[in-house]
Design a protein around this motif. Structure first.
Motif, PDB file in Angstrom:
ATOM      1  N   PRO A   1     -10.098  64.909  30.122  1.00  0.00           N
ATOM      2  CA  PRO A   1      -9.047  65.296  29.175  1.00  0.00           C
ATOM      3  C   PRO A   1      -8.198  66.453  29.669  1.00  0.00           C
ATOM      4  CG  PRO A   1     -11.151  66.157  28.467  1.00  0.00           C
ATOM      5  CD  PRO A   1     -11.438  65.277  29.651  1.00  0.00           C
ATOM      6  N   ILE A   2      -7.035  66.590  29.034  1.00  0.00           N
ATOM      7  CA  ILE A   2      -6.130  67.716  29.222  1.00  0.00           C
ATOM      8  C   ILE A   2      -6.195  68.566  27.950  1.00  0.00           C
ATOM      9  CG2 ILE A   2      -3.703  68.376  29.496  1.00  0.00           C
ATOM     10  CD1 ILE A   2      -4.903  67.166  32.014  1.00  0.00           C
ATOM     11  N   VAL A   3      -6.140  69.888  28.096  1.00  0.00           N
ATOM     12  CA  VAL A   3      -6.139  70.787  26.943  1.00  0.00           C
ATOM     13  C   VAL A   3      -4.864  71.622  27.001  1.00  0.00           C
ATOM     14  CG1 VAL A   3      -7.381  72.575  25.687  1.00  0.00           C
ATOM     15  CG2 VAL A   3      -8.659  70.892  27.044  1.00  0.00           C
ATOM     16  N   ALA A   4      -4.027  71.486  25.973  1.00  0.00           N
ATOM     17  CA  ALA A   4      -2.752  72.212  25.958  1.00  0.00           C
ATOM     18  C   ALA A   4      -2.184  72.200  24.557  1.00  0.00           C
ATOM     19  CB  ALA A   4      -1.751  71.572  26.925  1.00  0.00           C
ATOM     20  N   GLY A   5      -1.483  73.282  24.193  1.00  0.00           N
ATOM     21  CA  GLY A   5      -0.791  73.335  22.915  1.00  0.00           C
ATOM     22  C   GLY A   5      -1.687  73.144  21.713  1.00  0.00           C
ATOM     23  N   GLY A   6      -2.936  73.600  21.804  1.00  0.00           N
ATOM     24  CA  GLY A   6      -3.860  73.421  20.692  1.00  0.00           C
ATOM     25  C   GLY A   6      -4.386  72.007  20.549  1.00  0.00           C
ATOM     26  N   ARG A   7      -4.169  71.175  21.557  1.00  0.00           N
ATOM     27  CA  ARG A   7      -4.616  69.791  21.546  1.00  0.00           C
ATOM     28  C   ARG A   7      -5.580  69.529  22.703  1.00  0.00           C
ATOM     29  NH1 ARG A   7      -1.756  70.149  17.452  1.00  0.00           N
ATOM     30  NH2 ARG A   7       0.266  69.141  17.120  1.00  0.00           N
TER      31      ARG A   7
ATOM     32  N   PRO B   1       1.192  44.881  42.671  1.00  0.00           N
ATOM     33  CA  PRO B   1       0.910  45.803  41.555  1.00  0.00           C
ATOM     34  C   PRO B   1       2.094  46.712  41.273  1.00  0.00           C
ATOM     35  CG  PRO B   1      -0.153  46.553  43.560  1.00  0.00           C
ATOM     36  CD  PRO B   1       0.440  45.223  43.890  1.00  0.00           C
ATOM     37  N   ASP B   2       2.234  47.107  40.012  1.00  0.00           N
ATOM     38  CA  ASP B   2       3.300  48.001  39.576  1.00  0.00           C
ATOM     39  C   ASP B   2       2.712  49.289  39.019  1.00  0.00           C
ATOM     40  OD1 ASP B   2       5.204  46.048  40.189  1.00  0.00           O
ATOM     41  OD2 ASP B   2       5.065  45.159  38.192  1.00  0.00           O
ATOM     42  N   GLY B   3       3.579  50.246  38.783  1.00  0.00           N
ATOM     43  CA  GLY B   3       3.171  51.499  38.171  1.00  0.00           C
ATOM     44  C   GLY B   3       4.084  51.853  37.018  1.00  0.00           C
ATOM     45  N   ARG B   4       3.686  52.821  36.230  1.00  0.00           N
ATOM     46  CA  ARG B   4       4.486  53.280  35.102  1.00  0.00           C
ATOM     47  C   ARG B   4       4.351  54.786  34.993  1.00  0.00           C
ATOM     48  NH1 ARG B   4       3.195  50.608  29.473  1.00  0.00           N
ATOM     49  NH2 ARG B   4       1.116  50.885  30.326  1.00  0.00           N
ATOM     50  N   LEU B   5       5.447  55.441  34.701  1.00  0.00           N
ATOM     51  CA  LEU B   5       5.489  56.885  34.527  1.00  0.00           C
ATOM     52  C   LEU B   5       6.170  57.164  33.190  1.00  0.00           C
ATOM     53  CD1 LEU B   5       4.864  59.563  36.060  1.00  0.00           C
ATOM     54  CD2 LEU B   5       7.214  59.498  36.899  1.00  0.00           C
ATOM     55  N   LEU B   6       5.537  57.965  32.345  1.00  0.00           N
ATOM     56  CA  LEU B   6       6.144  58.264  31.056  1.00  0.00           C
ATOM     57  C   LEU B   6       5.909  59.713  30.671  1.00  0.00           C
ATOM     58  CD1 LEU B   6       4.086  57.000  28.032  1.00  0.00           C
ATOM     59  CD2 LEU B   6       3.203  56.773  30.337  1.00  0.00           C
ATOM     60  N   ALA B   7       6.773  60.185  29.773  1.00  0.00           N
ATOM     61  CA  ALA B   7       6.678  61.548  29.255  1.00  0.00           C
ATOM     62  C   ALA B   7       6.585  61.476  27.745  1.00  0.00           C
ATOM     63  CB  ALA B   7       7.883  62.367  29.687  1.00  0.00           C
ATOM     64  N   LEU B   8       5.595  62.169  27.173  1.00  0.00           N
ATOM     65  CA  LEU B   8       5.381  62.203  25.729  1.00  0.00           C
ATOM     66  C   LEU B   8       5.544  63.635  25.225  1.00  0.00           C
ATOM     67  CD1 LEU B   8       2.104  60.059  25.453  1.00  0.00           C
ATOM     68  CD2 LEU B   8       4.477  59.260  25.391  1.00  0.00           C
TER      69      LEU B   8
ATOM     70  N   THR C   1       5.705  68.960  27.386  1.00  0.00           N
ATOM     71  CA  THR C   1       5.764  67.554  27.765  1.00  0.00           C
ATOM     72  C   THR C   1       4.480  67.134  28.450  1.00  0.00           C
ATOM     73  OG1 THR C   1       8.166  67.634  28.050  1.00  0.00           O
ATOM     74  CG2 THR C   1       7.008  65.823  29.124  1.00  0.00           C
ATOM     75  N   LEU C   2       3.908  66.044  27.975  1.00  0.00           N
ATOM     76  CA  LEU C   2       2.753  65.439  28.621  1.00  0.00           C
ATOM     77  C   LEU C   2       3.250  64.316  29.517  1.00  0.00           C
ATOM     78  CD1 LEU C   2      -0.431  65.057  28.759  1.00  0.00           C
ATOM     79  CD2 LEU C   2      -0.080  63.271  27.033  1.00  0.00           C
ATOM     80  N   VAL C   3       2.961  64.418  30.808  1.00  0.00           N
ATOM     81  CA  VAL C   3       3.330  63.380  31.766  1.00  0.00           C
ATOM     82  C   VAL C   3       2.110  62.518  32.036  1.00  0.00           C
ATOM     83  CG1 VAL C   3       4.176  62.908  34.093  1.00  0.00           C
ATOM     84  CG2 VAL C   3       5.077  64.858  32.817  1.00  0.00           C
TER      85      VAL C   3
ATOM     86  N   VAL D   1      -3.407  58.999  34.580  1.00  0.00           N
ATOM     87  CA  VAL D   1      -3.577  60.375  35.047  1.00  0.00           C
ATOM     88  C   VAL D   1      -2.547  61.216  34.316  1.00  0.00           C
ATOM     89  CG1 VAL D   1      -3.439  61.918  37.024  1.00  0.00           C
ATOM     90  CG2 VAL D   1      -4.419  59.631  37.290  1.00  0.00           C
ATOM     91  N   MET D   2      -2.951  62.366  33.772  1.00  0.00           N
ATOM     92  CA  MET D   2      -2.068  63.157  32.916  1.00  0.00           C
ATOM     93  C   MET D   2      -1.970  64.600  33.404  1.00  0.00           C
ATOM     94  SD  MET D   2      -3.362  61.872  29.147  1.00  0.00           S
ATOM     95  CE  MET D   2      -5.001  62.603  29.391  1.00  0.00           C
ATOM     96  N   ALA D   3      -0.834  65.226  33.083  1.00  0.00           N
ATOM     97  CA  ALA D   3      -0.639  66.657  33.301  1.00  0.00           C
ATOM     98  C   ALA D   3       0.441  67.122  32.336  1.00  0.00           C
ATOM     99  CB  ALA D   3      -0.251  66.962  34.740  1.00  0.00           C
ATOM    100  N   VAL D   4       0.488  68.429  32.090  1.00  0.00           N
ATOM    101  CA  VAL D   4       1.425  69.001  31.129  1.00  0.00           C
ATOM    102  C   VAL D   4       2.411  69.911  31.843  1.00  0.00           C
ATOM    103  CG1 VAL D   4       1.608  70.650  29.215  1.00  0.00           C
ATOM    104  CG2 VAL D   4      -0.077  68.817  29.127  1.00  0.00           C
TER     105      VAL D   4
END
Length: 375
Positions: free
Chosen positions: A80-86, A142-149, A128-130, A121-124
Motif C-alpha cells: 500500500p501507499i500512505v498519503a493524505g490521511g489515506r 501486451p499493453d499498459g495503462r497509466l492513470l492519475a487519480l 495525485t495518485l499515479v 504500481v502506485m506512487a503519489v
C-alpha cells in the motif's frame, strides 16, 4: 486492445472521501508515498519514532480490512501507499482507499475489466495518485495503462493507454517515467507530466528502472547504462555495463545497482563506481545511508554503505521479504531485527507480510488482508 474497452472505469466514493483531513490526522500522518517510501526506493523512513524497539512487542491491532478479491481477476495485492490521511491499496477489482487511522473506506476505483488488468504500481505526487498497470491476457502484444487519480476522492484526472507493457515506474519532480518492451513493441523510456499526463520526452531503445536519485534515473541501452534527467530525458552520463538500479541512498548521492551477480554503489552525479560487492546482487534492498540491507531466501545481511564491507548476516527461520528501515528497527517481512547487529529484537508472533511503518503506525499487508497496528 482498444482504449474504449479499457478506460470506462468506475469510481465509488463514500461520504468520508470528501471529508477534510483533521489537524490531528495531519500531524500524525507522515506518508509512504512511493513503493520504497521515497523516489530513491531507499525503504528508509527517518521520521518514524513511535514504533521502535521499546514498543514493537506491545503493538495493538487498531483495524483490519479484507481487500476485495475475485476469482476471475488476474490482478493482485501490491504494497500500500500512505498519503493524505489515506492508506491506498490495490485489490483484485481495482484500487481502494481507507482512512489511515480508522480503516473506514474512503473511495474505490474499479477496473473496467478486472479479468484483464494486472496489479497496479502506485506512487503519489502532491494530491495525485499515479497508478500503472497492464493487461495480462496477451503474450504477443501486451499493453499498459497509466492513470492519475485525485488522492482525496479517487476521481480520474487523466489516463492514457500504452502500446507497450509497463515494466517500471518512477514518480519524481512532478513527472512519471515509465519503461517497457515486448516482442511486438518498441523499447522505450518515456516521461509524462503528472499534472496533465502530457508526454514531455521519450528515449527509444532505453530500458529504465524504478529508482530516481533527486531527479536522475538509470536506463540501459545495449551494453551501456545512462543516467537520464527525469524532467527532460537528457543524457547526464553514460557508462559501459548493464546496471539495474535497486535503490539510491536517502541523500540521492549514490545508486545501488546490480549486474546479475554483484552489487555496486555508483556516484549518481558522475557514474563513477565507488565499490563493488561480489555475490551480493539482490532485488530486495534497503539503505539508511549508513548501511545497505539485502535479503535473499532466508538470509538478511548488512554492508557498510561507504565501502560495501560486510557487517553482519542473519539466517531467519522463514524466507525474508523486502527489508525496511524505520524507528531504529529493520523489518524483514517477519522477524524484526536490530539494524546495527542483526539480532532478532522480538520473538513474539511475527507480524508477517509487507510492512509499512509510518505515522506512528505499522501497516501490514498479508494474504489480501490490510491491517494497522500501533503502540
Amino acid at each position: 486492445m482498444t482504449a474504449l474497452r479499457r478506460t470506462q472505469a468506475v469510481v465509488l466514493s463514500f461520504a468520508l472521501a470528501v471529508a477534510p483531513v483533521t489537524s490531528a490526522d495531519a500531524a500524525g500522518s507522515v506518508g509512504w508515498e512511493h513503493p520504497g517510501f521515497d523516489a530513491e526506493d531507499s525503504y528508509y523512513n527517518p521520521a518514524e519514532s513511535a514504533v521502535n524497539a521499546a514498543t514493537i512487542d506491545g503493538l495493538t491491532q487498531r483495524w483490519s480490512v479484507k481487500l476485495r478479491d475475485s476469482d476471475a481477476s488476474c490482478g493482485g495485492f501490491m504494497p500500500p501507499i500512505v498519503a493524505g490521511g489515506r492508506v491506498i491499496a490495490t485489490d483484485e477489482l481495482g484500487i481502494s482507499a481507507y482512512q489511515a487511522f480508522t480503516g473506514t473506506p474512503a473511495w474505490r476505483f474499479n477496473w473496467d475489466d478486472p479479468m484483464d488488468s494486472d496489479a497496479a504500481v502506485m506512487a503519489v505526487s502532491g494530491n495525485t495518485l499515479v497508478a500503472a498497470d497492464g493487461d495480462c491476457n496477451s503474450n504477443s502484444d501486451p499493453d499498459g495503462r497509466l492513470l492519475a487519480l485525485d488522492l482525496s476522492t479517487g476521481k480520474v484526472r487523466w489516463q492514457l493507454e500504452s502500446d507497450m507493457p509497463i515494466h517500471s515506474v518512477v514518480v519524481d519532480k512532478g513527472m512519471v517515467v515509465i519503461s517497457g518492451e515486448s516482442p511486438s513493441d518498441e523499447t522505450a523510456t518515456t516521461g509524462y507530466r503528472v499534472s496533465d499526463g502530457k508526454q514531455v520526452w521519450k528515449r527509444v531503445d532505453f530500458i529504465g528502472s524504478a529508482v530516481s536519485a533527486d531527479g536522475r534515473t538509470l536506463a540501459t541501452n545495449g551494453n551501456t547504462t545512462s543516467a537520464l534527467s527525469v524532467t527532460t530525458g537528457a543524457l547526464l552520463w553514460t557508462k559501459p555495463g548493464v546496471w539495474q538500479a535497486q535503490a539510491a541512498t536517502p541523500d540521492a548521492a549514490r545508486f545501488l545497482v546490480t549486474n546479475g551477480t554483484a552489487m555496486s554503489a555508483v556516484n549518481a552525479t558522475s557514474g563513477a563506481v565507488m565499490w563493488t560487492a561480489k555475490g551480493k546482487a539482490s532485488e530486495s534492498v534497503a539503505t539508511d545511508g549508513r548501511r545497505v540491507y539485502r535479503t535473499e531466501d532466508q538470509t538478511v545481511d548488512a554492508l557498510t554503505a561507504s565501502t560495501g564491507r560486510p557487517l553482519w548476516s542473519r539466517r531467519l527461520p522463514t524466507p525474508a521479504g523486502q527489508p525496511v528501515r524505520a524507528g531504529g528497527l529493520l523489518y524483514t517481512g517477519g522477524p524484526v531485527l536490530s539494524p546495527t547487529t542483526g539480532a532478532i529484537l522480538t520473538q513474539a508472533t511475527p507480524l508477517a507480510g509487507r510492512q509499512i511503518p509510518t505515522g506512528g503506525r505499522l501497516y501490514i499487508l498479508n494474504d489480501g488482508e490490510l491491517s494497522s497496528f500501533a503502540p
